[in-house]
Design an enzyme around this catalytic site. Structure first.
Site, PDB file in Angstrom:
ATOM      1  N   PRO A  80       0.729  -0.944   0.225  1.00  0.00           N
ATOM      2  CA  PRO A  80       0.148   0.017   0.671  1.00  0.00           C
ATOM      3  C   PRO A  80       0.621   1.496  -0.024  1.00  0.00           C
ATOM      4  CG  PRO A  80      -0.637  -1.430   1.704  1.00  0.00           C
ATOM      5  CD  PRO A  80       0.688  -1.981   1.194  1.00  0.00           C
ATOM      6  N   CYS A  81       0.124   2.512  -1.082  1.00  0.00           N
ATOM      7  CA  CYS A  81       1.228   3.612  -0.736  1.00  0.00           C
ATOM      8  C   CYS A  81       0.249   4.987  -0.772  1.00  0.00           C
ATOM      9  CB  CYS A  81       2.007   3.172  -3.100  1.00  0.00           C
ATOM     10  SG  CYS A  81       0.702   3.738  -3.786  1.00  0.00           S
ATOM     11  N   GLN A  82      -0.370   4.823  -0.201  1.00  0.00           N
ATOM     12  CA  GLN A  82      -1.379   5.763   0.002  1.00  0.00           C
ATOM     13  C   GLN A  82       0.088   7.063   0.558  1.00  0.00           C
ATOM     14  OE1 GLN A  82      -2.513   2.618  -0.197  1.00  0.00           O
ATOM     15  NE2 GLN A  82      -4.190   3.370  -1.016  1.00  0.00           N
ATOM     16  N   PHE A  84       3.570   6.595   1.254  1.00  0.00           N
ATOM     17  CA  PHE A  84       3.914   7.122   0.699  1.00  0.00           C
ATOM     18  C   PHE A  84       3.431   8.176  -0.038  1.00  0.00           C
ATOM     19  CE2 PHE A  84       5.768   2.939   2.088  1.00  0.00           C
ATOM     20  CZ  PHE A  84       5.996   3.539   2.806  1.00  0.00           C
ATOM     21  N   ASN A 121       6.547   1.381  -6.114  1.00  0.00           N
ATOM     22  CA  ASN A 121       6.069   2.211  -5.740  1.00  0.00           C
ATOM     23  C   ASN A 121       6.062   3.251  -5.820  1.00  0.00           C
ATOM     24  OD1 ASN A 121       5.297   2.875  -2.286  1.00  0.00           O
ATOM     25  ND2 ASN A 121       5.265   0.435  -1.973  1.00  0.00           N
TER      26      ASN A 121
END
Length: 358
Positions: A80-82, A84, A121
């Site tokens: 999950p990249c939200q 970053f 990512n």
């Protein structure tokens, strides 16, 4: 399954609908397992990768023991990249549990010991720090500590045949000591018109589950032909319904323009029009690659030539999902699955380069 592909076993973590997996399969990798906690995304994955086993559960509770029945060539995934993302101004620190999901990726690589891994990512991860340490450097050191040669690079999807200007961080590692070189850029770009120009003309709020192509296969662009290769008709031509005043705003926005072209008298519900994000009410330019397809409904991306939002199939095309790929779940979840995905053609380019070292 082709005989030549039997040894190229892949596992996809945080798989979503399967953008990375689709690119891997296009390159010649056989996807055996996927882990995805969202029920709708997991359903999409099952729909399109019928030979793979999908674990729809929290990866933190999943043992790796059942995934070691045969040698694994590659583990891939995008945690999950939200947390970053550069657009996230509230929880860009390690207190956000999503920002620690890379630990699970490292755990799976350590336990299963694949020949290769691909960690994908957002660009924002390169700017993220935990204290004084850059988190990208920390992640790369973790992989080196368990025996992998590592290289990383920001790749732009539009450089690899995807009709979209989307940048993503790729960290690639292998345990054979190979100094991996990323694939060369392609010598062409694919425009929005080349990507979606043969899809049905639609109205605001229209749902056309099976439509008709507007031109023959032979007349279609090479990109459209690639998307249509296994499909007789475009499916999931679904356009979210916008209110009439939103459609009225669209009429004032030219290709490449955004909310700033909308007359003030039509923006009365905005307390401060000047604070609108530049990506809101953006009309795509037909002759160029698209802007980023994230949650395209919420940002109100506009079709280049029609006064409406993008359809599900158009957004999928701009992400390089072919027309035979079917997404499961309510339309808002489908839109999010498309926006979250790794463009399959970008993934394919990376996977083909990896396979070239065999």
């Amino acid at each position: 399954m082709k005989e030549a592909n039997k040894k190229n076993i892949g596992i996809d973590l945080f798989a979503g609908a399967g953008g990375l997996s689709l690119g891997a399969e296009m390159a010649g990798i056989s996807m055996r397992y996927a882990v995805e906690s969202d029920t709708h995304a997991a359903a999409s994955y099952r729909k399109n990768f019928k030979e793979a086993t999908v674990f729809c559960e929290d990866i933190r509770k999943l043992s790796t023991d059942g995934l070691k029945s045969e040698p694994v060539f590659i583990i891939m995934g995008g945690p999950p990249c939200q947390g970053f993302s550069l657009s996230n101004t509230k929880t860009r620190d390690m207190s956000n549990p999503n920002n620690r999901m890379f630990e699970e990726f490292v755990r799976f690589v350590h336990d299963i010991d694949p020949t290769w891994f691909v960690f994908e990512n957002v660009y924002g991860l390169t700017k993220f720090k935990n204290g004084d340490e850059n988190i990208q450097n920390h992640i790369e050191k973790r992989f080196r500590a368990i025996g992998y040669e590592v290289n990383s690079k920001i790749l732009y999807a539009s450089d690899y045949g995807v009709p979209q200007r989307r940048n993503r961080l790729f960290i690639v590692g292998n345990k054979n000591g190979i100094k991996f070189e990323f694939p060369d850029k392609f010598d062409y770009l694919v425009s929005v018109d080349e990507a979606i120009g043969d899809l049905p003309v639609l109205c605001n709020g229209e749902t056309l589950m099976e439509g008709k192509y507007t031109i023959s296969f032979e007349q279609a662009t090479p990109y459209a032909q690639l998307m249509r290769k296994k499909s007789k008709a475009p499916t999931q031509n679904i356009v979210s319904r916008n209110r009439d005043y939103v459609i009225e705003r669209y009429k004032y926005i030219g290709e490449g323009e955004n909310w700033s072209s909308i007359p003030d008298h039509l923006m009365g519900n905005y307390a401060d029009k000047k604070r609108c994000h530049s990506g809101i009410y953006k009309r795509l330019i037909g002759s160029k690659p698209s802007v980023v397809i994230s949650n395209y409904r919420k940002s109100m991306l506009i079709h280049p030539h029609q006064d409406r939002g993008l359809s599900v199939r158009e957004a999928a095309r701009l992400q390089s999902f072919p027309d035979h790929f079917i997404f499961e779940g309510p339309v808002s979840y489908v839109q999010q699955q498309i926006g979250n995905a790794v463009p399959p053609l970008l993934a394919k380019a990376v996977m083909e380069k990896i396979l070239s070292y065999k």
